[in-house]
Scaffold this motif. Structure first.
Motif, PDB file in Angstrom:
ATOM      1  N   HIS A  88      41.138  40.133  36.502  1.00  0.00           N
ATOM      2  CA  HIS A  88      39.787  40.652  36.305  1.00  0.00           C
ATOM      3  C   HIS A  88      39.116  40.971  37.643  1.00  0.00           C
ATOM      4  CE1 HIS A  88      35.544  40.105  34.509  1.00  0.00           C
ATOM      5  NE2 HIS A  88      35.993  41.290  34.197  1.00  0.00           N
ATOM      6  N   ASP A  89      39.158  40.042  38.575  1.00  0.00           N
ATOM      7  CA  ASP A  89      38.571  40.277  39.899  1.00  0.00           C
ATOM      8  C   ASP A  89      39.324  41.358  40.659  1.00  0.00           C
ATOM      9  OD1 ASP A  89      36.371  38.106  40.807  1.00  0.00           O
ATOM     10  OD2 ASP A  89      37.730  37.198  39.372  1.00  0.00           O
ATOM     11  N   ALA A  90      40.658  41.329  40.561  1.00  0.00           N
ATOM     12  CA  ALA A  90      41.463  42.292  41.322  1.00  0.00           C
ATOM     13  C   ALA A  90      41.168  43.729  40.886  1.00  0.00           C
ATOM     14  CB  ALA A  90      42.946  41.978  41.138  1.00  0.00           C
ATOM     15  N   ILE A  91      41.088  43.983  39.586  1.00  0.00           N
ATOM     16  CA  ILE A  91      40.850  45.341  39.112  1.00  0.00           C
ATOM     17  C   ILE A  91      39.421  45.792  39.408  1.00  0.00           C
ATOM     18  CG2 ILE A  91      40.763  46.796  37.033  1.00  0.00           C
ATOM     19  CD1 ILE A  91      43.197  45.402  36.021  1.00  0.00           C
ATOM     20  N   VAL A 101      45.792  44.385  48.275  1.00  0.00           N
ATOM     21  CA  VAL A 101      45.810  43.074  47.613  1.00  0.00           C
ATOM     22  C   VAL A 101      45.256  43.200  46.200  1.00  0.00           C
ATOM     23  CG1 VAL A 101      44.886  40.720  47.641  1.00  0.00           C
ATOM     24  CG2 VAL A 101      45.681  41.779  49.773  1.00  0.00           C
ATOM     25  N   ASN A 102      44.127  43.890  46.089  1.00  0.00           N
ATOM     26  CA  ASN A 102      43.538  44.115  44.766  1.00  0.00           C
ATOM     27  C   ASN A 102      44.483  44.921  43.876  1.00  0.00           C
ATOM     28  OD1 ASN A 102      41.007  42.803  45.215  1.00  0.00           O
ATOM     29  ND2 ASN A 102      40.331  44.573  46.402  1.00  0.00           N
ATOM     30  N   LYS A 103      45.107  45.929  44.448  1.00  0.00           N
ATOM     31  CA  LYS A 103      46.000  46.788  43.669  1.00  0.00           C
ATOM     32  C   LYS A 103      47.166  45.994  43.091  1.00  0.00           C
ATOM     33  CE  LYS A 103      49.082  50.790  44.126  1.00  0.00           C
ATOM     34  NZ  LYS A 103      49.573  51.856  45.055  1.00  0.00           N
ATOM     35  N   TYR A 104      47.838  45.219  43.944  1.00  0.00           N
ATOM     36  CA  TYR A 104      49.033  44.522  43.483  1.00  0.00           C
ATOM     37  C   TYR A 104      48.716  43.335  42.597  1.00  0.00           C
ATOM     38  CZ  TYR A 104      51.714  47.553  46.542  1.00  0.00           C
ATOM     39  OH  TYR A 104      52.277  48.657  47.117  1.00  0.00           O
ATOM     40  N   LEU A 105      47.616  42.657  42.864  1.00  0.00           N
ATOM     41  CA  LEU A 105      47.223  41.577  41.960  1.00  0.00           C
ATOM     42  C   LEU A 105      46.694  42.136  40.648  1.00  0.00           C
ATOM     43  CD1 LEU A 105      45.611  38.944  44.357  1.00  0.00           C
ATOM     44  CD2 LEU A 105      47.719  38.738  43.028  1.00  0.00           C
ATOM     45  N   ASN A 110      49.588  44.250  34.083  1.00  0.00           N
ATOM     46  CA  ASN A 110      50.797  44.876  33.550  1.00  0.00           C
ATOM     47  C   ASN A 110      51.871  43.836  33.260  1.00  0.00           C
ATOM     48  OD1 ASN A 110      49.236  46.744  35.344  1.00  0.00           O
ATOM     49  ND2 ASN A 110      50.684  48.242  34.537  1.00  0.00           N
ATOM     50  N   LEU A 111      51.919  42.797  34.080  1.00  0.00           N
ATOM     51  CA  LEU A 111      52.923  41.755  33.880  1.00  0.00           C
ATOM     52  C   LEU A 111      52.708  40.963  32.600  1.00  0.00           C
ATOM     53  CD1 LEU A 111      53.400  40.294  37.491  1.00  0.00           C
ATOM     54  CD2 LEU A 111      55.081  41.566  36.130  1.00  0.00           C
ATOM     55  N   ILE A 112      51.465  40.963  32.092  1.00  0.00           N
ATOM     56  CA  ILE A 112      51.225  40.270  30.831  1.00  0.00           C
ATOM     57  C   ILE A 112      51.180  41.258  29.664  1.00  0.00           C
ATOM     58  CG2 ILE A 112      50.093  38.291  31.906  1.00  0.00           C
ATOM     59  CD1 ILE A 112      47.413  39.412  31.226  1.00  0.00           C
ATOM     60  N   GLY A 113      51.742  42.429  29.884  1.00  0.00           N
ATOM     61  CA  GLY A 113      51.986  43.345  28.787  1.00  0.00           C
ATOM     62  C   GLY A 113      50.974  44.434  28.547  1.00  0.00           C
ATOM     63  N   ALA A 114      49.919  44.509  29.337  1.00  0.00           N
ATOM     64  CA  ALA A 114      48.871  45.510  29.121  1.00  0.00           C
ATOM     65  C   ALA A 114      48.842  46.497  30.287  1.00  0.00           C
ATOM     66  CB  ALA A 114      47.517  44.839  28.957  1.00  0.00           C
ATOM     67  N   SER A 115      47.998  47.516  30.165  1.00  0.00           N
ATOM     68  CA  SER A 115      47.908  48.546  31.209  1.00  0.00           C
ATOM     69  C   SER A 115      46.652  48.365  32.042  1.00  0.00           C
ATOM     70  CB  SER A 115      47.899  49.942  30.572  1.00  0.00           C
ATOM     71  OG  SER A 115      47.521  50.923  31.512  1.00  0.00           O
ATOM     72  N   ALA A 116      46.831  48.178  33.335  1.00  0.00           N
ATOM     73  CA  ALA A 116      45.692  48.014  34.237  1.00  0.00           C
ATOM     74  C   ALA A 116      44.860  49.291  34.306  1.00  0.00           C
ATOM     75  CB  ALA A 116      46.178  47.626  35.629  1.00  0.00           C
ATOM     76  N   ASN A 117      45.506  50.443  34.263  1.00  0.00           N
ATOM     77  CA  ASN A 117      44.770  51.699  34.373  1.00  0.00           C
ATOM     78  C   ASN A 117      43.932  51.992  33.139  1.00  0.00           C
ATOM     79  OD1 ASN A 117      45.761  52.204  36.942  1.00  0.00           O
ATOM     80  ND2 ASN A 117      47.480  53.440  36.219  1.00  0.00           N
ATOM     81  N   VAL A 118      44.458  51.693  31.958  1.00  0.00           N
ATOM     82  CA  VAL A 118      43.677  51.874  30.738  1.00  0.00           C
ATOM     83  C   VAL A 118      42.516  50.886  30.711  1.00  0.00           C
ATOM     84  CG1 VAL A 118      43.721  51.704  28.218  1.00  0.00           C
ATOM     85  CG2 VAL A 118      45.600  52.829  29.425  1.00  0.00           C
ATOM     86  N   TRP A 119      42.783  49.650  31.107  1.00  0.00           N
ATOM     87  CA  TRP A 119      41.731  48.632  31.150  1.00  0.00           C
ATOM     88  C   TRP A 119      40.619  49.035  32.114  1.00  0.00           C
ATOM     89  CZ3 TRP A 119      39.739  44.103  29.350  1.00  0.00           C
ATOM     90  CH2 TRP A 119      38.946  43.349  30.221  1.00  0.00           C
ATOM     91  N   ARG A 120      40.992  49.643  33.220  1.00  0.00           N
ATOM     92  CA  ARG A 120      39.998  50.047  34.218  1.00  0.00           C
ATOM     93  C   ARG A 120      38.982  51.018  33.615  1.00  0.00           C
ATOM     94  NH1 ARG A 120      43.343  51.072  37.737  1.00  0.00           N
ATOM     95  NH2 ARG A 120      43.187  49.206  39.035  1.00  0.00           N
TER      96      ARG A 120
END
Length: 359
Positions: A88-91, A101-105, A110-120
């Motif tokens: 949550h903080d990283a995105i 650091v924010n990007k990779y964290l 994505n590692l828990i099965g969801a899309s960081a870009n869609v969530w953003r």
């Protein structure tokens, strides 16, 4: 979606004063707005709680159904912790001053099965900008059998949503990692996001790739390695997501779907009758502000007001900021919503769900 905009004619002095006081706080305490060693420790703990049970099961040394369920459920709590306290903080870009650091964290999403870009898009852009606004906040854009805003059409089934909603909260993350990302990606493309040439197709491929990776280590590998019937493994996997779904849903929903929160309808021109800062205070509620342990576990999201006002500031600072925000709000006669405990917030959420089902 309409071209939504906020009324900028009122409360500008409140917003200006609040920002000045928050900036002064960081200057006077010689601190920055990002995370520190506490975030590193939390990241290690949450990722460990998520991954270690999965790794343990993948060794093939565990054959007890009860232990398999216990490990998956433990991993479910870790998944919720990663989502609320790390990703949550990283995105939001508030974990670190370093973009990489924010990007990779942020990829922990994505590692828990969801899309960081869609969530953003869903969270950072739509929910944070247009909180509790019809046609703007995608978090209140629910299927027909759920009603999260008094401005949505009411059906007879909504009378019972306060009873059956917990089942759907539990299913929320399994839905997320199977279909929801694809559905939202298409909707957001139609709204004007992911519109560059080839971007949509590329994003679809990314989502598919990350989901295949997630299912490989979270489900397929345990199915191969654990000497138990497949239905037990699948049921335990689903129980992990049920726990995660309940945890995440309750933390977020109790901050916005409550009786004293405002639900605004833009006018025909898309104008929202509030200045943005005041709007966030009117639509968001804190809870359990004194519980440091609870706050640590849920990534400071019991201070939702501060998070919505300053999403670029790491959650480790919210407790101190809450004093500044509450005092400034009181001074300018602006609402500052807070429940003393999480139980009180949860009960208020249930009453709101019943209210939405009746009228």
């Amino acid at each position: 979606m309409k071209n939504l905009k906020f009324d900028k004619t009122g409360s500008a002095e409140f917003s200006k004063t609040l920002k000045a006081r928050v900036n002064a706080h960081f200057k006077n305490t010689n601190t920055n707005i990002y995370g520190d060693g506490r975030m590193v420790v939390k990241t290690i703990i949450m990722l460990s709680v998520f991954f270690i049970p999965l790794i343990t099961m993948s060794t093939g040394l565990i054959s007890s159904p009860a232990l398999i369920f216990a490990l998956y459920i433990t991993s479910g709590f870790g998944m919720a912790g990663v989502g609320m306290g790390v990703m949550h903080d990283a995105i939001h870009g508030s974990y670190s001053k370093h973009r990489l650091v924010n990007k990779y964290l942020g990829y922990s999403m994505n590692l828990i099965g969801a899309s960081a870009n869609v969530w953003r898009v869903q969270h950072n852009v739509l929910h944070h900008t247009y909180t509790n606004v019809d046609e703007g906040d995608d978090d209140i854009n629910a299927p027909f059998f759920l009603r999260f805003t008094p401005n949505a059409k009411r059906y007879w089934v909504h009378r019972f949503q306060y009873l059956y909603i917990w089942f759907f909260y539990g299913l929320s993350t399994i839905s997320w990692i199977t279909t929801k990302d694809f559905v939202r990606l298409k909707r957001y493309r139609d709204m004007g996001f992911f519109g560059k040439e080839g971007e949509y197709r590329k994003e679809v491929m990314k989502i598919v790739g990350w989901k295949l990776l997630y299912y490989s280590y979270a489900l397929i590998l345990p199915l191969i390695m654990i000497p138990l019937p497949a239905w037990i493994i699948v049921l335990a996997f689903l129980s992990m997501h049920f726990v995660t779904g309940i945890c995440i849903s309750l933390v977020f929903q109790t901050a916005h779907i409550v009786q004293d929160a405002a639900f605004l309808n833009p006018d025909q021109e898309g104008l929202i009758s509030n200045e943005w800062t005041v709007h966030q205070l009117a639509t968001t509620s804190n809870y359990s502000p004194r519980s440091k342990v609870f706050s640590w576990l849920i990534g400071g999201l019991n201070f939702q007001v501060e998070h919505h006002l300053f999403p670029n500031i790491c959650h480790i600072h919210y407790r101190k900021l809450s004093q500044i925000v509450s005092e400034t709000a009181r001074e300018f006669n602006v609402p500052y919503l807070v429940k003393k405990t999480f139980v009180a917030a949860l009960w208020d959420h249930i009453k709101m769900l019943r209210q939405l089902g009746k009228a």
